[in-house]
Structures are given as structure tokens and as C-alpha cells.
Design a protein around this motif. Structure first.
Motif, PDB file in Angstrom:
ATOM      1  N   GLY A   1      28.101  53.192  54.539  1.00 46.55           N
ATOM      2  CA  GLY A   1      28.980  53.442  53.407  1.00 46.55           C
ATOM      3  C   GLY A   1      29.491  52.226  52.672  1.00 46.55           C
ATOM      4  O   GLY A   1      30.143  52.358  51.643  1.00 46.55           O
ATOM      5  N   GLY A   2      29.230  51.035  53.189  1.00 47.79           N
ATOM      6  CA  GLY A   2      29.693  49.852  52.474  1.00 47.79           C
ATOM      7  C   GLY A   2      28.878  49.623  51.213  1.00 47.79           C
ATOM      8  O   GLY A   2      27.893  50.308  50.947  1.00 47.79           O
ATOM      9  N   GLY A   3      29.306  48.644  50.444  1.00 51.31           N
ATOM     10  CA  GLY A   3      28.578  48.322  49.226  1.00 51.31           C
ATOM     11  C   GLY A   3      29.432  47.593  48.225  1.00 51.31           C
ATOM     12  O   GLY A   3      30.497  47.077  48.549  1.00 51.31           O
ATOM     13  N   LEU A   4      28.921  47.565  46.999  1.00 48.42           N
ATOM     14  CA  LEU A   4      29.591  46.876  45.901  1.00 48.42           C
ATOM     15  C   LEU A   4      30.251  47.916  44.994  1.00 48.42           C
ATOM     16  O   LEU A   4      29.605  48.902  44.611  1.00 48.42           O
ATOM     17  CB  LEU A   4      28.577  46.056  45.111  1.00 48.42           C
ATOM     18  CG  LEU A   4      29.071  45.372  43.831  1.00 48.42           C
ATOM     19  CD1 LEU A   4      30.122  44.330  44.156  1.00 48.42           C
ATOM     20  CD2 LEU A   4      27.889  44.749  43.089  1.00 48.42           C
ATOM     21  N   VAL A   5      31.504  47.677  44.668  1.00 49.91           N
ATOM     22  CA  VAL A   5      32.232  48.607  43.807  1.00 49.91           C
ATOM     23  C   VAL A   5      33.139  47.809  42.896  1.00 49.91           C
ATOM     24  O   VAL A   5      33.591  46.713  43.262  1.00 49.91           O
ATOM     25  CB  VAL A   5      33.035  49.614  44.666  1.00 49.91           C
ATOM     26  CG1 VAL A   5      34.101  48.918  45.480  1.00 49.91           C
ATOM     27  CG2 VAL A   5      33.623  50.723  43.819  1.00 49.91           C
ATOM     28  N   GLN A   6      33.401  48.342  41.725  1.00 52.83           N
ATOM     29  CA  GLN A   6      34.325  47.679  40.811  1.00 52.83           C
ATOM     30  C   GLN A   6      35.770  47.946  41.223  1.00 52.83           C
ATOM     31  O   GLN A   6      36.071  48.961  41.866  1.00 52.83           O
ATOM     32  CB  GLN A   6      34.094  48.180  39.390  1.00 52.83           C
ATOM     33  CG  GLN A   6      32.792  47.690  38.768  1.00 52.83           C
ATOM     34  CD  GLN A   6      32.703  48.042  37.295  1.00 52.83           C
ATOM     35  OE1 GLN A   6      33.319  49.002  36.834  1.00 52.83           O
ATOM     36  NE2 GLN A   6      31.933  47.258  36.541  1.00 52.83           N
TER      37      GLN A   6
ATOM     38  N   GLU B   1      40.756  41.859  46.653  1.00 51.49           N
ATOM     39  CA  GLU B   1      41.207  41.342  47.953  1.00 51.49           C
ATOM     40  C   GLU B   1      40.845  42.260  49.115  1.00 51.49           C
ATOM     41  O   GLU B   1      41.058  41.906  50.281  1.00 51.49           O
ATOM     42  CB  GLU B   1      42.719  41.077  47.943  1.00 51.49           C
ATOM     43  CG  GLU B   1      43.561  42.229  47.459  1.00 51.49           C
ATOM     44  CD  GLU B   1      43.927  42.094  45.984  1.00 51.49           C
ATOM     45  OE1 GLU B   1      43.051  41.713  45.169  1.00 51.49           O
ATOM     46  OE2 GLU B   1      45.093  42.381  45.650  1.00 51.49           O
ATOM     47  N   ASP B   2      40.306  43.438  48.824  1.00 50.25           N
ATOM     48  CA  ASP B   2      39.797  44.305  49.880  1.00 50.25           C
ATOM     49  C   ASP B   2      38.383  43.898  50.317  1.00 50.25           C
ATOM     50  O   ASP B   2      37.850  44.470  51.282  1.00 50.25           O
ATOM     51  CB  ASP B   2      39.772  45.767  49.414  1.00 50.25           C
ATOM     52  CG  ASP B   2      41.159  46.331  49.175  1.00 50.25           C
ATOM     53  OD1 ASP B   2      41.341  47.038  48.167  1.00 50.25           O
ATOM     54  OD2 ASP B   2      42.056  46.052  49.990  1.00 50.25           O
ATOM     55  N   THR B   3      37.817  42.952  49.617  1.00 45.97           N
ATOM     56  CA  THR B   3      36.485  42.486  49.969  1.00 45.97           C
ATOM     57  C   THR B   3      36.490  41.888  51.369  1.00 45.97           C
ATOM     58  O   THR B   3      37.292  40.999  51.678  1.00 45.97           O
ATOM     59  CB  THR B   3      35.997  41.430  48.957  1.00 45.97           C
ATOM     60  OG1 THR B   3      35.848  42.055  47.669  1.00 45.97           O
ATOM     61  CG2 THR B   3      34.669  40.831  49.388  1.00 45.97           C
TER      62      THR B   3
ATOM     63  N   GLN C   1      28.495  46.873  64.042  1.00 44.79           N
ATOM     64  CA  GLN C   1      27.898  45.634  63.561  1.00 44.79           C
ATOM     65  C   GLN C   1      28.562  45.139  62.290  1.00 44.79           C
ATOM     66  O   GLN C   1      28.371  43.986  61.890  1.00 44.79           O
ATOM     67  CB  GLN C   1      26.388  45.834  63.316  1.00 44.79           C
ATOM     68  CG  GLN C   1      26.027  46.559  62.018  1.00 44.79           C
ATOM     69  CD  GLN C   1      26.209  48.064  62.076  1.00 44.79           C
ATOM     70  OE1 GLN C   1      26.666  48.616  63.087  1.00 44.79           O
ATOM     71  NE2 GLN C   1      25.849  48.735  60.990  1.00 44.79           N
ATOM     72  N   GLY C   2      29.352  45.977  61.668  1.00 52.75           N
ATOM     73  CA  GLY C   2      30.050  45.591  60.443  1.00 52.75           C
ATOM     74  C   GLY C   2      29.298  46.037  59.207  1.00 52.75           C
ATOM     75  O   GLY C   2      28.065  46.042  59.168  1.00 52.75           O
ATOM     76  N   THR C   3      30.066  46.408  58.200  1.00 54.83           N
ATOM     77  CA  THR C   3      29.476  46.788  56.919  1.00 54.83           C
ATOM     78  C   THR C   3      30.241  46.069  55.809  1.00 54.83           C
ATOM     79  O   THR C   3      31.473  46.036  55.819  1.00 54.83           O
ATOM     80  CB  THR C   3      29.484  48.322  56.719  1.00 54.83           C
ATOM     81  OG1 THR C   3      28.823  48.659  55.508  1.00 54.83           O
ATOM     82  CG2 THR C   3      30.904  48.890  56.695  1.00 54.83           C
ATOM     83  N   GLN C   4      29.504  45.481  54.897  1.00 51.72           N
ATOM     84  CA  GLN C   4      30.115  44.673  53.846  1.00 51.72           C
ATOM     85  C   GLN C   4      30.668  45.560  52.740  1.00 51.72           C
ATOM     86  O   GLN C   4      29.976  46.454  52.230  1.00 51.72           O
ATOM     87  CB  GLN C   4      29.093  43.702  53.252  1.00 51.72           C
ATOM     88  CG  GLN C   4      29.614  42.853  52.102  1.00 51.72           C
ATOM     89  CD  GLN C   4      30.624  41.816  52.537  1.00 51.72           C
ATOM     90  OE1 GLN C   4      30.417  41.109  53.528  1.00 51.72           O
ATOM     91  NE2 GLN C   4      31.731  41.703  51.799  1.00 51.72           N
TER      92      GLN C   4
END
Length: 120
Positions: A8-13, A88-90, A112-115
């Protein structure tokens, strides 16, 4: 061997939403608590939210109202709904599971962590 699979991680505005999932498998004993931590570059890992088998929740004070943790006990899955995301939630978000055996011995496992990256 307990295995945690995160997604579910990823890039979001900024202002957007994401939903993280973490499924646990392989435990001989009941899961006591599940939660999420995060670690930003150069920072220590910090608690985001956790939920017990009884449904009690604990959140980082700064995230209350924006993040919601929930759990599907039958699926051994924990979710983290993140809204109104800020740059800052990054961070890398890690799933955490606490299991106690019949003697009360505590075991802790990490995914393992999700970015999660929030762009401004």
C-alpha cells in the motif's frame, strides 16, 4: 516462522490519502497486538499507531485525527488509513506484530517496510 507482508505504500501528493496493509502468517500463537511504526531519513523509528487483540488503539499524538488503524482478526491483517498527508509524513512505514506464547513470553516481529512519499 512468522512472516509479515506489507502493501500500500507509494507516492502521493500532499492532502492525499493512502491505505497500508500488513498480513501476518505462520504464528502458532494468537497475535497480541499489531501496529505501524515509521522511520524518516536521519530519524529514529517512531510509533504511528497500534491496536490490541481487544481493539484498544494507541496513536502518536501528532497523528490523531489523520491516521486510523484497524484490524481484521480473522485475516491477521492490520490496516492504516492515512489522510490529509503532509510531506513530513514521508518515511518508511514498518508493520509490527507482538505475539505471546502460552508461557507469556513476548515475541516481536517486523515487516520489511514500505515507502510512503508525500510530495508538496
Amino acid at each position: 516462522q512468522v512472516q509479515l507482508v506489507e502493501s500500500g505504500g507509494g507516492l502521493v501528493q500532499a492532502g492525499g490519502s493512502l491505505r497500508l496493509s500488513c498480513s501476518a502468517s505462520g504464528s502458532r500463537f494468537s497475535i497480541n497486538a499489531m501496529g505501524w511504526y515509521r522511520q524518516a531519513p536521519g530519524e529514529q523509528r517512531e510509533l504511528v499507531a497500534a491496536i490490541t487483540s481487544g481493539g484498544s488503539t494507541n496513536y502518536a499524538d501528532s497523528l490523531k485525527g489523520r491516521f486510523t488503524i484497524s484490524r481484521d482478526i480473522a485475516k491477521n491483517t492490520v490496516y492504516l488509513e492515512m489522510s490529509s498527508l503532509k510531506p513530513e509524513d514521508t518515511a518508511v512505514y514498518y508493520c509490527n506484530v507482538v505475539i505471546r506464547n502460552n508461557f507469556g513470553t513476548r515475541y516481536e516481529y517486523w515487516g520489511q517496510g514500505t515507502q510512503v512519499t508525500v510530495s508538496s
